[in-house]
Design a protein around this motif. Structure first.
Motif, mmCIF file in Angstrom:
data_model
loop_
_atom_site.group_PDB
_atom_site.id
_atom_site.type_symbol
_atom_site.label_atom_id
_atom_site.label_comp_id
_atom_site.label_asym_id
_atom_site.label_seq_id
_atom_site.Cartn_x
_atom_site.Cartn_y
_atom_site.Cartn_z
ATOM 1 N N ASP D 36 4.537 6.029 -55.171
ATOM 2 C CA ASP D 36 3.458 5.228 -55.715
ATOM 3 C C ASP D 36 3.876 3.781 -55.975
ATOM 4 N N SER D 37 4.984 3.356 -55.391
ATOM 5 C CA SER D 37 5.311 1.938 -55.429
ATOM 6 C C SER D 37 4.367 1.197 -54.497
ATOM 7 N N LEU D 38 4.054 -0.035 -54.867
ATOM 8 C CA LEU D 38 3.094 -0.827 -54.090
ATOM 9 C C LEU D 38 3.781 -2.048 -53.488
ATOM 10 N N MET D 39 3.298 -2.443 -52.315
ATOM 11 C CA MET D 39 3.869 -3.574 -51.609
ATOM 12 C C MET D 39 2.744 -4.338 -50.940
ATOM 13 N N GLU D 40 2.738 -5.651 -51.107
ATOM 14 C CA GLU D 40 1.736 -6.479 -50.436
ATOM 15 C C GLU D 40 2.451 -7.452 -49.522
ATOM 16 N N ILE D 41 2.088 -7.424 -48.240
ATOM 17 C CA ILE D 41 2.711 -8.297 -47.248
ATOM 18 C C ILE D 41 1.708 -9.338 -46.804
ATOM 19 N N SER D 42 2.159 -10.589 -46.805
ATOM 20 C CA SER D 42 1.299 -11.711 -46.420
ATOM 21 C C SER D 42 1.050 -11.712 -44.923
ATOM 22 N N ALA D 43 0.202 -12.597 -44.503
ATOM 23 C CA ALA D 43 0.034 -12.848 -43.078
ATOM 24 C C ALA D 43 1.362 -13.329 -42.496
ATOM 25 N N LEU D 44 1.567 -13.060 -41.207
ATOM 26 C CA LEU D 44 2.845 -13.409 -40.584
ATOM 27 C C LEU D 44 2.863 -14.833 -40.050
ATOM 28 N N ASP D 45 4.032 -15.455 -40.129
ATOM 29 C CA ASP D 45 4.239 -16.753 -39.496
ATOM 30 C C ASP D 45 4.269 -16.586 -37.978
ATOM 31 N N ASP D 46 4.285 -17.723 -37.286
ATOM 32 C CA ASP D 46 4.336 -17.685 -35.828
ATOM 33 C C ASP D 46 5.597 -16.994 -35.316
ATOM 34 N N ASP D 47 6.683 -17.112 -36.070
ATOM 35 C CA ASP D 47 7.940 -16.522 -35.612
ATOM 36 C C ASP D 47 8.156 -15.113 -36.147
ATOM 37 N N GLY D 48 7.144 -14.525 -36.798
ATOM 38 C CA GLY D 48 7.256 -13.164 -37.299
ATOM 39 C C GLY D 48 7.685 -13.075 -38.754
ATOM 40 N N GLY D 49 8.051 -14.168 -39.352
ATOM 41 C CA GLY D 49 8.459 -14.146 -40.761
ATOM 42 C C GLY D 49 7.289 -13.817 -41.670
ATOM 43 N N PHE D 50 7.571 -13.166 -42.775
ATOM 44 C CA PHE D 50 6.510 -12.893 -43.745
ATOM 45 C C PHE D 50 7.088 -12.919 -45.164
ATOM 46 N N ARG D 71 10.892 -10.880 -48.793
ATOM 47 C CA ARG D 71 10.856 -11.774 -47.641
ATOM 48 C C ARG D 71 11.446 -11.036 -46.452
ATOM 49 N N GLY D 72 10.807 -11.175 -45.283
ATOM 50 C CA GLY D 72 11.323 -10.449 -44.144
ATOM 51 C C GLY D 72 10.819 -10.973 -42.827
ATOM 52 N N ALA D 73 10.994 -10.158 -41.801
ATOM 53 C CA ALA D 73 10.621 -10.579 -40.462
ATOM 54 C C ALA D 73 10.273 -9.372 -39.603
ATOM 55 N N GLN D 74 9.332 -9.609 -38.711
ATOM 56 C CA GLN D 74 8.905 -8.616 -37.730
ATOM 57 C C GLN D 74 9.431 -9.048 -36.378
ATOM 58 N N GLN D 75 9.894 -8.092 -35.574
ATOM 59 C CA GLN D 75 10.407 -8.439 -34.245
ATOM 60 C C GLN D 75 9.262 -8.695 -33.260
ATOM 61 N N GLN D 76 9.503 -9.573 -32.314
ATOM 62 C CA GLN D 76 8.595 -9.824 -31.203
ATOM 63 C C GLN D 76 7.126 -9.717 -31.620
ATOM 64 N N PRO D 77 6.664 -10.574 -32.482
ATOM 65 C CA PRO D 77 5.377 -10.363 -33.136
ATOM 66 C C PRO D 77 4.191 -10.174 -32.215
ATOM 67 N N SER D 78 4.163 -10.837 -31.079
ATOM 68 C CA SER D 78 2.913 -10.792 -30.313
ATOM 69 C C SER D 78 2.904 -9.766 -29.198
ATOM 70 N N GLU D 79 4.065 -9.211 -28.859
ATOM 71 C CA GLU D 79 4.125 -8.432 -27.623
ATOM 72 C C GLU D 79 4.144 -6.923 -27.820
ATOM 73 N N VAL D 80 4.455 -6.473 -29.001
ATOM 74 C CA VAL D 80 4.731 -5.062 -29.203
ATOM 75 C C VAL D 80 3.655 -4.427 -30.081
#
Lengths: 168, 168, 168, 168
Positions: D36-50, D71-80
């Protein structure tokens, strides 16, 4: 003392007797995890040691699997309601990898037993330079599978000709 | 061709034959890790199973430790030069925790054996709600300790009265 | 007050000044680990956030690598001598995998700084059924690399045309 | 060929085109895990950072918690379709520990999104000798929490005076 008070006292006494604080969790028997892998654990030795068999449903490379032996130990076998344990599996007929599990046996509020475990899967690598990437980690929860006991895993194991890579 | 040249050629050919590319790594014997913990592994069974003893130098809560038994297995015992293996340790006299190791036995360029392992240390927790925090993970590298073999760990174990928490 | 007592007081005062109990460990700068991978961490923000670059020497599938950006945070930046920290790396130009490190910055008895870290390498899998095998775990120790600061990683990065799988 | 058959063929062709095999998984938004922990992730930057915020429900030592930045990052944001990602959390107001998550975003057969993650929790220790025990490991699965978006975590955070040890 009126009969009402006596009845109340009796009910309280009985409820105290029949409500154990913690039901003891037993490792022996047949278990199934989220991936539908099956595990059968033998009765425990006096020192907490046990043997068993594992039938995985998943492999690193796909392919068929065989029943594999496991060996492990439970801590403080007679004193603890929810013991911790660890065991290792031999995948020796189809893999040069090895797996170790560590976990604890719980009984939830409804009396259902579960084994909460984490595992490491160690693959063989060809050189020390590749050693860094050889260990995978994950989690498995096992629940007791209600079936007639015995060498049941053997009847569930599919015929298998292929070689397959390490498994869980 | 003279007999000297012939002999030289023969020696060269033989030395090529008898020089294995990889020296086989043997699990049995006495090992020491970075924290100066000691481990003695028995000779292996036909199926790769082994037993041994572990004397840790570190504990979660401080305090003294005792020699603890370990049990494990090596994969594909006869076919592989650098086998993977896994084992579990009973800390039963002083802890309700358990430890599982998984690793691979290597021989480096200078012929020195080492065991590259990772481990999980599972502590007992009092409820399912605390299960999330019960598993620690780490790495240990063991090198062979050159000493007279035998029940040497017993002579190295200090007298010990205190209880101590889980250990590695 | 005699000169002896004065000298003693002076010595005590000076020794208090020049003998810090713990030298503070600084994350910023250039670091190298056991696999000769290089990492450069920028100066820290007021809230402990930092950026940097990572040049790995090892990959899951072999192949060449490129400098990859990293981003992370240090805990309690101003109050703690040996802070913990965590960061993540983007391997985005050559992999659909991601890596997270967590560790602590230490100064050893000889004043040498080191970063003791553990990491997880998460690979992309094609289905939930393969999720169990997607996470690898390991350990890295970084020591400070004494070189002229600046965008040094860029001068060390080899030209690279190949695609390569996830890396550390 | 009649116009009905033609229309049918066209619809079939189009539906093949516009029905992606895999629905893309979106990291941004509000998520909840098994504890029941909660997490809110913002919209992603162009390079996948959030960026985002995390409100834990569990702590190592009990006690109250506060919303913590991540703070984090998503890999290959647009292709996968099902990207991997990693992020770190600052527990800086109440702990000298740090946490790193790595995982992958999936969409199951019923269209439900989930984040399958593993984490490491690194505690601060006072010396290199204690470094071996500082890292815990575990797994969390997050599912999307359907609520009005925005700074919702702030309205869910309880008032909090106590100090608490590291958390997840």
């Amino acid at each position: 003392m009126g009969s009402g008070a006596f009845t109340l006292a009796l009910v309280l006494a009985l409820s105290t007797c029949v409500t154990p604080v913690e039901r003891k969790c037993q490792l022996s028997g047949l278990w199934r995890n989220e991936q539908d892998s099956l595990m059968e654990i033998s009765a425990l030795d006096d020192d907490g040691g046990f043997q068993g068999e594992y039938l995985t449903r998943v492999t690193l490379a796909g392919g068929c699997t065989r029943i594999s032996p496991l060996r492990g130990a439970q801590q403080q076998p007679s004193e603890v309601a929810w013991p911790t344990f660890a065991f290792t599996i031999w995948w020796n007929t189809f893999s040069n990898a090895t797996t170790a599990f560590a976990g604890q046996c719980f009984v939830d509020a409804s009396g259902r037993e579960m084994l909460s475990t984490m595992w490491m899967l160690r693959e063989a690598v060809g050189s020390l330079e590749e050693d860094w990437k050889a260990t995978r980690v994950g989690r498995n929860v096992f629940t007791r599978k209600r079936t007639p006991k015995g060498k049941i895993l053997h009847s569930l194991s599919p015929p298998c000709e292929d070689a397959a890579l390490p498994v869980l």
